[in-house]
Design an enzyme around this catalytic site. Structure first.
Site, PDB file in Angstrom:
ATOM      1  N   GLU A 116      -2.791  -0.128  13.231  1.00  0.00           N
ATOM      2  CA  GLU A 116      -3.902   0.239  12.349  1.00  0.00           C
ATOM      3  C   GLU A 116      -5.249   0.005  13.033  1.00  0.00           C
ATOM      4  OE1 GLU A 116      -4.055  -2.162   8.823  1.00  0.00           O
ATOM      5  OE2 GLU A 116      -5.347  -0.726   7.785  1.00  0.00           O
ATOM      6  N   GLU A 164       0.867  -1.172   0.000  1.00  0.00           N
ATOM      7  CA  GLU A 164       0.000   0.000   0.000  1.00  0.00           C
ATOM      8  C   GLU A 164       0.915   1.236   0.000  1.00  0.00           C
ATOM      9  OE1 GLU A 164      -4.516   0.588   1.130  1.00  0.00           O
ATOM     10  OE2 GLU A 164      -3.430  -0.925   2.204  1.00  0.00           O
TER      11      GLU A 164
HETATM   12  C1  BGC Z   1      -5.462   2.228   4.378  1.00  0.00           C
HETATM   13  C2  BGC Z   1      -6.058   3.248   5.294  1.00  0.00           C
HETATM   14  C3  BGC Z   1      -6.989   4.054   4.449  1.00  0.00           C
HETATM   15  C4  BGC Z   1      -8.090   3.111   4.097  1.00  0.00           C
HETATM   16  C5  BGC Z   1      -9.307   3.658   3.503  1.00  0.00           C
HETATM   17  C6  BGC Z   1      -6.564   1.343   3.895  1.00  0.00           C
HETATM   18  O1  BGC Z   1      -6.174   0.317   3.114  1.00  0.00           O
HETATM   19  O2  BGC Z   1      -4.436   1.520   4.969  1.00  0.00           O
HETATM   20  O3  BGC Z   1      -5.267   3.796   6.191  1.00  0.00           O
HETATM   21  O4  BGC Z   1      -7.374   5.261   4.945  1.00  0.00           O
HETATM   22  O5  BGC Z   1      -7.600   2.043   3.332  1.00  0.00           O
HETATM   23  O6  BGC Z   1     -10.288   3.039   4.137  1.00  0.00           O
END
Ligand code: BGC
Length: 920
Positions: free
Chosen positions: A771, A507
């Protein structure tokens, strides 16, 4: 005639004696910066903004005037010849955001400057130390080179089934220096990543150059002063280039099978640059990237940000970047087309090495598999030290957690291979680190190591766009102190060219929702002025044609409808915070047309001032046990945007717009209250997040706000003093509670260690912010299922509590923009014995330290020169307050602004103050 009472006369007399004694100690001008950088090279702004900070003994010190002198040479500056600009004596207390206003700045020219100031009594300071900035290549016609690279083939086979990881390309050019050099400068860039080499060494300390942009819109270049690095006779300039963000893998594209998985901006990396040499005799020479360079492959066989790097040391072309090398077997470079993007000087904070972490332990969970622990979860690379037989292949895998059997957990990396390989050359001790990849990790699993490695075989190298922290924090709770460290570590791991969501899995994108909830926290922890300036340009570039800001920026994917409430709003919220914290109106002005377009998009999408939660809406992402409707979130953020737009319009002097957005805010507020707020003060949603957003965004009708706050407090108590909120609600709960008088409850949330809470991660041994509230549990069964799913242990979003820690815990805030009028309003609570910390604002360091013993409060504060502070003390009478053991009416430089049954507000100027307060 009014008679001055004798005691007042004595007081006046004595303070002026004290004052003039102190004033003999002139103000010191320090920390000179241009465009937020100390001595930057290669700017391309027409009117760079200058700043400094002031230091001085005593109280109430301020600047009444300044003089800036800019000269073409150091010598001229030393002899006070401001041949480029002499501002003369300017009657102003400004120390930052001061626009250069001298002669037109010239391409490739260095400017030297210094400042002196006059204090509150008109007394002159010494001149500051000399500082400088240089201008880059200001005109396209200044660029003489072309983009060059090397053809290494292309991907065959199915892009979803196998990785394509081409080797790095090496480019070199030998040239001669015959005369004495006065000045030599390199201007370099790449489509892809590059490392510049000169006579056998890396040029500069930076990684991941030239940075990530939408390369179709702009490409950044760097400027290096290489005057000292050139030698008489043969010199060699080289560049190693790799895919990077330009042509490598980005984000989750492979995971979700997007049409493209790599090569989002182009298929192959290429380099462009030039060295400008000015000789002592006045002649000039330029060495440019062109078809006379030589190109080859070398030791770096694979190099990808997400996938890792492979280095075969047997293939090193020894001495390739130094004089005396025979390049006759090297090829002609391939010429690439010039990109559409404009060439511009890099405006942000480049990635640098920040810290080295020695391994603290090494285990052998399985025969021949060694696991190194680097003590904390960070972003960066490792340096490998090894000795062994030629051809020995060592593999390094990276992870944030260990599996039950002691091996490194990699499931949560999803499609990021995050594996480095080193093949030994066999000639003694070999020391290696990758150039073009990075990982988010604490543990490294090493296989293939010859023999048993010692701890010194692996050293962690922390990389970040943040070089130094801007704050300190300590309290009576060790858990909270660790939490603060974890926030800093996670910010440093994710402020990595863009504010990435996380540094480990596939990501690592500049997610806008995360960035907007955290941006104010970020400003307390580090100087992020330049970093966010760069990110806002990315965000502006990535704005959708219809007006929404996207989910992340840069936005390389071809997905048209990627926007979401509370994510897209970053386009308004981050500029506002840059204005609020740094007094920066230039970035607001830059963003303004886009922000207006965004507001129009929202107006179009709304019905009767309520914006539905359209786009791909994540709502209060990762909330636990409560769901707040997407429509509620959409409308509340629309209201917040209107309010911030009104404030920014005012700051830019756009009065009509100010009125327009102010009235828009009122209309949204009315419609919002009608739809979502009940007569008893409850929201229709009745979730923690709904109260937190509506209260913090001022969307409550005044007469119901206290009831709403009471309901929020009640809900939290009923929930065992724990959250039910996600990314959006969490930041605002404690800010809203404290605003409405529930500081004690905020502290209970802050100190909580049961799930869900920050303390839960700390007592479970975390060194970073997770997270999810439950990213990890000691329950092995539950853990494995969470880990296999999307789960990062280095996600800064929940670290947004730092904003509350500084604004309310330590009580450090700014009344207007730029910390000129400081608010010092710590939330004193028996829940915490003491708090102590500081923040390096754009005007200097603000410190606050308080301790509660029974009903006695001690508060020590430090207010920087040239600022004022309003200090809020929980004293019901002025006579309950003493400063340095003296009653306030004996101290002339402290003014009582107001005093009520709950609070006394004082006004002070710069200096140190030690208050003791009886709280009754
Ligand atoms: C990310 C988040 C992001 C989100 C959106 C994820 O995959 O890691 O931090 O804001 O997607 O929902």
């Amino acid at each position: 005639m009014r008679r001055i009472p004798i005691f007042a006369f004595i007081l006046l007399f004595s303070t002026s004696v004290v004052h003039s004694a102190l004033a003999n100690d002139n103000l010191k001008v320090q920390n000179l910066r241009t465009e937020y950088h100390a001595n930057p090279s290669g700017l391309d702004v027409e009117k760079p903004r200058l700043s400094w900070t002031l230091d001085g003994e005593g109280r109430n010190r301020s600047q009444s005037a300044y003089q800036i002198v800019v000269a073409s040479t150091k010598e001229k500056l030393a002899s006070f010849d401001g041949d480029v600009w002499d501002s003369g004596k300017v009657m102003s207390n400004a120390t930052n955001q001061i626009e250069y206003a001298g002669q037109t700045l010239q391409s490739q020219t260095k400017y030297h400057w210094k400042v002196k100031v006059w204090d509150e009594q008109g007394q002159e300071s010494q001149w500051s130390e000399l500082a400088y900035w240089s201008m880059g290549l200001l005109n396209f016609s200044d660029w003489k080179g072309i983009f060059i690279g090397l053809d290494v083939g292309h991907q065959t086979g199915n892009k979803y089934d196998s990785l394509y990881l081409p080797p790095a390309r090496y480019l070199r050019k030998s040239f001669n220096v015959q005369k004495k050099i006065k000045k030599a400068t390199a201007y370099t860039t790449a489509l892809g990543l590059y490392e510049l080499r000169l006579n056998g060494s890396k040029v500069g300390d930076y990684y991941f150059l030239p940075g990530w942009t939408d390369y179709n819109k702009r490409v950044y270049y760097q400027t290096f002063d290489i005057t000292e690095d050139l030698i008489p006779g043969e010199n060699v300039v080289g560049a190693v280039i790799a895919d990077g963000w330009y042509s490598g893998y980005i984000g989750y594209a492979l995971l979700v099978h997007l049409d493209k998985v790599r090569g989002f901006y182009g298929d192959n990396p290429s380099f462009m640059g030039q060295i400008m040499i000015e000789y002592e005799d006045g002649s000039k020479e330029v060495i440019v990237s062109d078809n006379t360079w030589k190109a080859n492959q070398g030791a770096i066989r694979e190099a990808d940000i997400l996938m890792g790097e492979t280095h075969d040391a047997r293939l090193i072309n020894s001495g390739w970047d130094a004089p005396g090398y025979d390049d006759s077997s090297w090829k002609k470079p391939k010429i690439y087309t010039h990109p559409n993007g404009r060439l511009q000087a890099y405006p942000g904070s480049l990635i640098q090495e920040r810290e080295r972490l020695p391994s603290v332990s090494v285990t052998e969970p399985k025969p021949g598999i060694y696991v190194f622990d680097l003590s904390k979860n960070f972003a960066g690379i490792v340096e490998l030290k090894v000795e062994g037989a030629k051809g020995t292949k060592i593999q390094l895998k990276y992870g944030e957690m260990l599996n039950a059997d002691g091996t490194v957990m990699t499931e949560n990396l999803r499609k990021a291979r995050a594996t480095d390989t080193y093949i030994l050359n066999g000639d003694g001790v070999e020391v290696w680190k990758p150039k073009f990849t990075y990982h988010g990790f604490q543990y490294v699993e090493v296989t293939g190591f010859p023999g048993k490695p010692g701890l010194d075989a692996i050293t962690g190298i922390v990389l970040s766009s943040i070089k130094t922290d801007a704050s300190s924090f300590a309290s009576s709770s060790e858990m909270n102190n660790q939490l603060y460290k974890n926030i800093l570590t996670t910010q440093s791991a994710n402020f990595f060219e863009v504010p990435t969501d996380c540094p480990q899995r596939d990501e690592r994108l500049g997610w806008t929702g995360d960035a907007q909830v955290y941006c104010r926290s970020a400003t307390y922890n580090a100087d992020v002025s330049a970093f966010f300036t760069k990110f806002l340009i990315d965000l502006d570039d990535a704005q959708r044609w219809y007006g929404a800001y996207p989910n992340f920026a840069p936005f390389p994917y071809s997905r048209p409808n990627q926007y979401a409430p509370a994510w897209m709003d970053a386009g308004v919220i981050i500029p506002y915070n840059m204005y609020k914290v740094y007094g920066d109106t230039r970035i607001v002005d830059y963003m303004y047309p886009g922000m207006k377009k965004f507001m129009d998009f929202q107006a179009d999408a709304s019905t009767d001032y309520l914006r539905p939660g359209g786009g791909n809406n994540w709502g209060d992402w990762l909330a636990v046990n409560e769901t707040t409707s997407h429509d509620f979130i959409g409308s509340s953020y629309y209201g917040y945007d209107a309010d911030l737009m009104a404030k920014m319009a005012l700051a830019l002097g756009k009065n009509d717009d100010h009125e327009h957005y102010k009235s828009l805010f009122e209309k949204i507020k009315k419609a919002f209250a009608e739809k979502y707020i009940l007569e008893n003060g409850y929201t229709t949603e009745d979730t923690q997040t709904s109260y937190a957003l509506a209260l913090y965004f001022n969307l409550y009708p005044e007469e119901l706000a206290l009831k709403g706050a009471a309901r929020l407090a009640e809900k939290i108590r009923n929930n065992g003093n724990k959250f039910s909120t996600g990314f959006l609600g969490t930041k605002h709960v404690m800010l809203a509670l404290t605003k409405y008088g529930y500081a004690d409850l905020s502290y209970k949330l802050f100190k909580q260690t049961e799930y869900p809470s920050w303390g839960y991660s700390v007592v479970n041994g975390s060194t970073s912010i997770w997270e999810r509230w439950n990213s990890y549990t000691k329950d092995a069964d539950q853990n494995s299922s969470i880990n296999a799913a999307m789960n990062s242990f280095s996600h800064y979003a929940f670290g947004s509590v730092a904003e509350w820690m500084f604004i309310h815990g330590l009580g450090i805030d700014t009344e207007d923009a730029g910390f000129r009028n400081i608010i010092l309003k710590p939330s004193i609570s028996e829940e915490v014995g003491f708090m102590k910390g500081s923040y390096n604002s754009i005007n200097g360091t603000i410190a606050s330290s308080w301790e509660l013993k029974g009903n006695k409060l001690n508060l020590t504060v430090s207010i920087p020169v040239n600022t004022k502070a309003k200090i809020y003390l929980p004293a019901s009478k002025v006579s309950y307050i003493k400063e340095d053991k003296k009653a306030l009416d004996k101290i002339s430089d402290i003014k009582v602004l107001s005093s009520t049954a709950n609070e006394t507000i004082l006004q002070v100027g710069s200096g140190q103050y030690s208050f003791s307060v009886i709280m009754k």
